[in-house]
Design a protein around this motif. Structure first.
Motif, PDB file in Angstrom:
ATOM      1  N   GLN A 126       1.173  -1.254   0.072  1.00 27.84           N
ATOM      2  CA  GLN A 126       0.401  -0.212  -0.154  1.00 27.84           C
ATOM      3  C   GLN A 126       0.691   1.097   0.078  1.00 27.84           C
ATOM      4  OE1 GLN A 126      -3.776  -0.027   2.498  1.00 27.84           O
ATOM      5  NE2 GLN A 126      -3.213   1.898   3.070  1.00 27.84           N
ATOM      6  N   LEU A 127       0.390   2.395  -0.829  1.00 33.36           N
ATOM      7  CA  LEU A 127       1.294   3.949  -0.683  1.00 33.36           C
ATOM      8  C   LEU A 127       0.373   4.963  -0.348  1.00 33.36           C
ATOM      9  CD1 LEU A 127       2.445   3.011  -4.450  1.00 33.36           C
ATOM     10  CD2 LEU A 127       4.105   2.749  -1.815  1.00 33.36           C
ATOM     11  N   ASN A 128       0.596   5.372  -0.246  1.00 28.18           N
ATOM     12  CA  ASN A 128      -0.253   7.416   0.629  1.00 28.18           C
ATOM     13  C   ASN A 128       0.165   7.342   0.082  1.00 28.18           C
ATOM     14  OD1 ASN A 128      -2.152   5.064   2.370  1.00 28.18           O
ATOM     15  ND2 ASN A 128       0.009   4.660   3.030  1.00 28.18           N
ATOM     16  N   GLY A 129      -0.504   9.130  -0.454  1.00 31.31           N
ATOM     17  CA  GLY A 129       0.387  10.282  -0.959  1.00 31.31           C
ATOM     18  C   GLY A 129      -0.692  11.719  -1.039  1.00 31.31           C
ATOM     19  N   CYS A 130      -1.084  12.034  -1.876  1.00 31.20           N
ATOM     20  CA  CYS A 130      -1.819  13.242  -2.222  1.00 31.20           C
ATOM     21  C   CYS A 130      -1.874  13.140  -3.886  1.00 31.20           C
ATOM     22  CB  CYS A 130      -1.221  13.912  -1.432  1.00 31.20           C
ATOM     23  SG  CYS A 130      -0.950  14.270  -0.389  1.00 31.20           S
ATOM     24  N   GLY A 131      -2.854  14.123  -4.241  1.00 29.20           N
ATOM     25  CA  GLY A 131      -3.022  14.183  -5.536  1.00 29.20           C
ATOM     26  C   GLY A 131      -3.426  15.434  -6.064  1.00 29.20           C
ATOM     27  N   TYR A 132      -3.449  15.813  -7.737  1.00 22.37           N
ATOM     28  CA  TYR A 132      -3.761  16.366  -8.411  1.00 22.37           C
ATOM     29  C   TYR A 132      -4.235  16.802  -9.930  1.00 22.37           C
ATOM     30  CZ  TYR A 132       0.792  17.369  -9.726  1.00 22.37           C
ATOM     31  OH  TYR A 132       1.471  17.520 -10.534  1.00 22.37           O
ATOM     32  N   THR A 133      -5.272  17.475 -10.000  1.00 24.94           N
ATOM     33  CA  THR A 133      -4.799  17.042 -11.523  1.00 24.94           C
ATOM     34  C   THR A 133      -4.955  18.775 -12.286  1.00 24.94           C
ATOM     35  OG1 THR A 133      -7.632  18.150 -11.778  1.00 24.94           O
ATOM     36  CG2 THR A 133      -7.453  16.078 -10.707  1.00 24.94           C
ATOM     37  N   ASP A 134      -4.591  18.380 -13.840  1.00 27.72           N
ATOM     38  CA  ASP A 134      -4.279  19.621 -14.774  1.00 27.72           C
ATOM     39  C   ASP A 134      -5.254  20.547 -14.737  1.00 27.72           C
ATOM     40  OD1 ASP A 134      -6.332  18.305 -15.787  1.00 27.72           O
ATOM     41  OD2 ASP A 134      -5.340  18.815 -17.887  1.00 27.72           O
ATOM     42  N   GLN A 135      -6.417  20.463 -13.923  1.00 24.43           N
ATOM     43  CA  GLN A 135      -7.555  21.518 -13.928  1.00 24.43           C
ATOM     44  C   GLN A 135      -7.987  22.067 -12.219  1.00 24.43           C
ATOM     45  OE1 GLN A 135     -11.272  19.770 -15.897  1.00 24.43           O
ATOM     46  NE2 GLN A 135     -10.461  20.078 -17.262  1.00 24.43           N
ATOM     47  N   GLN A 136      -7.128  20.870 -11.805  1.00 23.50           N
ATOM     48  CA  GLN A 136      -7.414  21.536 -10.045  1.00 23.50           C
ATOM     49  C   GLN A 136      -5.761  21.106  -9.169  1.00 23.50           C
ATOM     50  OE1 GLN A 136     -10.531  19.189  -7.632  1.00 23.50           O
ATOM     51  NE2 GLN A 136     -10.517  18.480 -10.322  1.00 23.50           N
ATOM     52  N   PRO A 137      -5.058  22.248 -10.047  1.00 25.39           N
ATOM     53  CA  PRO A 137      -3.636  22.407  -9.194  1.00 25.39           C
ATOM     54  C   PRO A 137      -3.153  22.407  -7.544  1.00 25.39           C
ATOM     55  CG  PRO A 137      -3.845  24.316  -9.962  1.00 25.39           C
ATOM     56  CD  PRO A 137      -5.850  23.221 -10.312  1.00 25.39           C
TER      57      PRO A 137
END
Length: 144
Positions: A126-137
């Protein structure tokens, strides 16, 4: 393969429920299906210790690590839950499950704030992290 898919789906469902419980107040009645990330957005997920990243674009995910900077690609199927976006597939012969849930996430190594939490399961890891999108930086420095 069906056993791995079922395992991945079960892992994703459990993870999504756990993250939803942590990130959301209890609301009575029906909850709308998550729709904050559209099909055409490019999603970037990342984590530290160990370092890893994923870019997901139109159903194709590219997973990279410092040991494999070229990355490994996989096709993923997406589905929306009550408090997040899920994806399943197979990576390197292992079941792959991705859960993306809204919330202010920090990678603990930069001054960035990301709009999503990410939980990724590859086989039994299991890997934990963060995220974003090209429209929600993310918010913060472009290159910390």
């Amino acid at each position: 393969m069906i056993d791995r898919t079922i395992f991945a789906l079960m892992t994703l469902c459990v993870t999504t429920v756990m993250l939803a419980a942590c990130n959301q107040e209890e609301r009575p009645g029906e909850v709308e299906t998550f729709d904050a990330i559209s099909d055409d957005e490019v999603i970037t997920l990342l984590g530290t210790e160990p370092f890893w990243s994923m870019e997901i674009k139109q159903g194709v995910m590219l997973y990279t690590t410092p040991e494999n900077p070229e990355g490994e690609a996989a096709t993923v199927s997406r589905f929306a839950g009550n408090n997040g976006l899920g994806m399943i597939g197979e990576l390197g012969g292992e079941a792959l499950a991705i859960a993306i849930t809204p919330g202010q996430c920090s990678d603990a190594m930069s001054d960035r704030t990301y709009p999503y939490y990410a939980t990724v399961t590859i086989g039994s890891e299991q890997l934990n992290g963060c995220g974003y999108t090209d429209q929600q930086p993310f918010a913060g420095a472009a290159a910390p």
